[in-house]
Design a protein around this motif. Structure first.
Motif, short mmCIF file in Angstrom:
data_model
loop_
_atom_site.label_atom_id
_atom_site.label_comp_id
_atom_site.label_asym_id
_atom_site.label_seq_id
_atom_site.Cartn_x
_atom_site.Cartn_y
_atom_site.Cartn_z
N GLY A 88 0.81 -1.22 0.00
CA GLY A 88 0.00 0.00 0.00
C GLY A 88 0.83 1.26 0.00
N THR A 89 1.77 1.37 0.95
CA THR A 89 2.50 2.62 1.11
C THR A 89 3.65 2.76 0.12
OG1 THR A 89 3.88 1.61 2.83
CG2 THR A 89 1.92 2.79 3.54
N ASP A 90 4.38 1.67 -0.14
CA ASP A 90 5.52 1.74 -1.06
C ASP A 90 5.17 1.22 -2.45
OD1 ASP A 90 7.45 2.91 0.61
OD2 ASP A 90 7.79 1.01 1.62
N GLY A 91 4.12 0.43 -2.55
CA GLY A 91 3.70 -0.07 -3.86
C GLY A 91 2.66 0.80 -4.52
N GLY A 92 2.19 1.83 -3.82
CA GLY A 92 1.33 2.83 -4.44
C GLY A 92 -0.14 2.48 -4.54
N LEU A 93 -0.63 1.48 -3.78
CA LEU A 93 -2.06 1.16 -3.81
C LEU A 93 -2.76 1.94 -2.70
CD1 LEU A 93 -2.27 -2.64 -4.65
CD2 LEU A 93 -2.03 -0.67 -6.14
N VAL A 94 -3.47 2.97 -3.06
CA VAL A 94 -4.07 3.90 -2.11
C VAL A 94 -5.37 3.33 -1.55
CG1 VAL A 94 -4.99 6.24 -1.82
CG2 VAL A 94 -3.03 5.82 -3.35
N LEU A 95 -5.55 3.46 -0.25
CA LEU A 95 -6.79 3.00 0.38
C LEU A 95 -8.00 3.66 -0.29
CD1 LEU A 95 -6.11 2.93 4.23
CD2 LEU A 95 -6.66 1.00 2.74
N ALA A 132 20.51 4.49 -7.11
CA ALA A 132 19.48 3.72 -7.81
C ALA A 132 18.15 3.90 -7.09
CB ALA A 132 19.86 2.24 -7.86
N PRO A 133 17.04 4.02 -7.82
CA PRO A 133 15.76 4.30 -7.16
C PRO A 133 15.21 3.11 -6.39
CG PRO A 133 15.44 3.95 -9.50
CD PRO A 133 16.93 3.98 -9.28
N TYR A 134 14.50 3.41 -5.30
CA TYR A 134 13.71 2.40 -4.61
C TYR A 134 12.44 2.15 -5.42
CZ TYR A 134 10.81 0.02 -1.16
OH TYR A 134 10.01 -0.89 -0.53
N ASP A 141 18.78 -2.19 -11.81
CA ASP A 141 18.64 -0.74 -11.93
C ASP A 141 17.77 -0.11 -10.85
OD1 ASP A 141 20.21 -0.72 -14.30
OD2 ASP A 141 18.47 -1.44 -15.41
N ALA A 142 16.99 -0.91 -10.14
CA ALA A 142 16.13 -0.44 -9.06
C ALA A 142 16.00 -1.55 -8.03
CB ALA A 142 14.76 -0.03 -9.59
N PHE A 143 15.73 -1.16 -6.78
CA PHE A 143 15.73 -2.14 -5.69
C PHE A 143 14.70 -1.78 -4.64
CE2 PHE A 143 20.00 -1.83 -7.39
CZ PHE A 143 20.39 -3.15 -7.57
N ARG A 187 12.78 3.64 0.78
CA ARG A 187 11.33 3.72 0.60
C ARG A 187 11.02 4.35 -0.76
NH1 ARG A 187 13.19 7.49 3.82
NH2 ARG A 187 12.89 6.21 5.66
N THR A 188 9.76 4.28 -1.16
CA THR A 188 9.33 4.89 -2.40
C THR A 188 9.65 6.38 -2.41
OG1 THR A 188 7.57 3.30 -2.79
CG2 THR A 188 7.31 5.46 -3.80
#
Length: 361
Positions: free
Chosen positions: A145-152, A255-257, A265-267, A338-339
């Motif tokens: 939700g918070t780092d994967g971008g799925l908003v409540l 490298a971006p989270y 390239d991302a982690f 974190r994101t």
């Protein structure tokens, strides 16, 4: 209808069908995140209104093993698992890797009234979570939700179906980041009854894992591994190899989270750890709570460069290992935080510290 096939990527969930440290020269165990991919939905009919009532929480049961097959497990097979020595309880679920929004995640289809008893205390007691599942919504982990971008409250697409994100609640099952009802799972095309949660508190989990894998022809993962070593004093990774680990991680500064990313390239946090150690020929599990079992714990005051530092930061499951970093030395650590952030070196902190692990050979 054709059955889904087992995924063949390296991972470690639900981290591994065995979840001990795997080092250079060892065959990597199957990974529990290698669930099934959902088959196309049979129907796009709208969800049925008036979901069944959710039973009140009864006795909680700690799950210890996850069985995932490439077929429906028959009633007779499930009953034989229940009757095995040391097994206390078994819960049938639907398990698949499927797309929620723009993320491909481990997803369970469950019976809310019974499955809730196999989840962490706070999650199990949250009646609203299970009413949300029963009503046809998707409940996702705090990290997704918070780092994967799925908003409540948002609506996401999954297999040409629309789902509302009803709650954040961590299930304590590694790479299982989304839960729906079994009725909703049918709409999404998840395989039916292809997985089992097994509670066996007094069993030898590794021995039981092997027996179930052989008997069922399925992947079996230990969900909450404990560090073990055949040698009384397993040596740490040699300093030369650990320097290679740190050089690999340091080469990814900036490298971006990205939630779920494994490089190059991302982690995310555990993805950076797994990738950096792999550059030195050392294979680790994929997710944080299984990396936590990849070596002996050492005192915070005696950390060495290359040791892994772990924290419990998930408010929906305060006991869950949810973040990790690599100790860099001189009071600093390298992490994918974190994101919206990047791989960076920062001062070490001990707030919500779970422990420090030294990867052993």
């Amino acid at each position: 209808m054709p059955r889904s096939v087992l995924l063949v990527a390296v991972l470690a969930l639900i981290a591994a069908a065995t979840v001990l440290l795997v080092t250079s020269g060892s065959a990597e165990p199957p990974q529990p995140r290698r669930l099934l991919r959902a088959k196309p939905p049979a129907s796009t009919a709208p969800q049925v209104a008036s979901p069944p009532a959710v039973a009140a929480l009864g006795r909680r049961t700690e799950p210890h093993l996850l069985v995932v097959a490439d077929r429906t497990l028959g009633a007779a097979e499930v009953e034989r698992v229940r009757r095995r020595a040391g097994v206390r309880a078994v819960e049938v679920v639907d398990a698949a890797r499927t797309t929620i929004g723009d993320r491909t995640v481990g997803t369970f289809g469950v019976e809310p009234s019974t499955f809730r008893g196999f989840t962490p205390k706070a999650t199990a007691a949250a009646d609203g979570v299970w009413r949300s599942v029963a009503s046809g919504e998707v409940v996702v982990s705090f990290g997704l939700g918070t780092d994967g971008g799925l908003v409540l409250g948002s609506r996401v697409r999954s297999r040409e179906q629309e789902l509302r994100v009803g709650a954040y609640a961590t299930m304590g099952l590694g790479a299982v980041d989304a839960v729906v009802s079994r009725r909703t799972a049918r709409r999404l095309g998840l395989p039916s009854g292809n997985a089992l949660l097994v509670s066996a508190p007094r069993a030898d989990w590794e021995r039981l894992r092997g027996a179930l894998a052989k008997a069922l022809g399925a992947q079996v993962a230990v969900l909450k591994p404990r560090y073990t070593s055949k040698a009384a004093d397993a040596p740490p990774v040699p300093e030369e190899r650990m320097r290679r680990v740190l050089a690999a991680a340091g080469g990814k500064l900036g490298a971006p989270y990205v939630w779920g990313a494994e490089g190059p390239d991302a982690f995310d946090c555990s993805g950076l750890i797994q990738w950096a150690f792999l550059q030195a020929g050392i294979r680790l599990p994929r997710v944080t709570h299984q990396q936590f079992a990849a070596g002996p714990q050492v005192p915070f005051s005696r950390m060495r460069p290359g040791d892994l530092i772990f924290w419990r930061l998930d408010p929906t499951d305060p006991g869950y290992i949810s973040h990790a970093a690599i100790y860099w030395g001189d009071g600093k650590m390298i992490q994918a935080p974190r994101t919206g952030d990047v791989v960076k070196i920062v001062p070490v902190h001990a707030r919500n510290l779970a422990g420090v692990v030294r990867i052993s050979g």
